[in-house]
Design an enzyme around this catalytic site. Sequence first.
Site: not given
Length: 327
Positions: A144, A267, A282
């Site tokens: 992003h 997980d 990110s």
Amino acid sequence: IPVKSISINREETPEAMVCGIPFGIKMEAKGVVIVGTADITSNGKSVNPAAQAGLEVGDVIYQAGGKEVSENSQLADIFETSGGSPVTIEAERGGKEFTAVLTPVYSEIDGLYKGGLWVRDSTAGIGTLTFYEPESGRFAGLGHGICDVDTNELMPLGSGEILPVAISGIVPGQRGAAGELQGYFSSDAPIGEMSANTETGVYGTLYQTPQQGETLPIAMKQQVHAGKAKILATIDGQGPQYYDIEIESVNYDESKITKNLVIQVTDSRLLERTGGIVQGLSGSPIIQDNHLAGAVTHVLVNNPKKGYGIFAETMWRYAQQTESAAA
């Protein structure tokens, strides 16, 4: 029966080295971004020169008084030395350039001429490298764009450096509060440079090949499906590790280009350490069926186990476009 001829272009499946390593960003804006306006007390009255000139939060100022502007101090100096004379502003709003005329006023508090603007000229932070192309030296990361924290608008890139980062701690995510990876620039020596800051991530060139990673084919959008997958992420000094996730749904809506995948961390190791997806992850590569399927982009604040991802194909195509634009 009519017969129609069509042409078919066969495209080789692109490959890239998956990274999953943290990186630091120091970015100088192209111009200065208006993050706020302020009233100035002058002659016993409150005046807002910026508002009177029609300037708004999110506008990017490139030039003032006939001079190029790239730093906060440059704009302040132009206003202070104006003597109250009108200053012509060249700026951009929503991708369109426009001209405004701002008349600084004498501040009774500071004893200086002011324009009534709060502006930002740089930003810094950390994220995760998604992939690297050894032949070209190109990288893609974040998944992003880098936005201004006040305006939430994409920061216009003037120049940017990529720096090495060391992860020093974790603030686990919890319902209603996003967690984060804590880290610091481990060196002031750049390891690369940025060439683009787009809605799909940041792109540029690294000066040398990063820590050796696995080279995988990039999945086309139609190959990505709901089901088991992994992310490659760094949360401590042990380097990139694979963690299990589930791709819950796939959305091809182009209006939500950074939220095409809904993912959930399954997980137990990652859940125990981070609570799920946290800021700093990110750009972490998403691997499915031995392909680079996407990258982590956002966390659901009310459920940090879940988040969004972008298609790797989207990032790869943007990387090619930025190279063409740079050339």
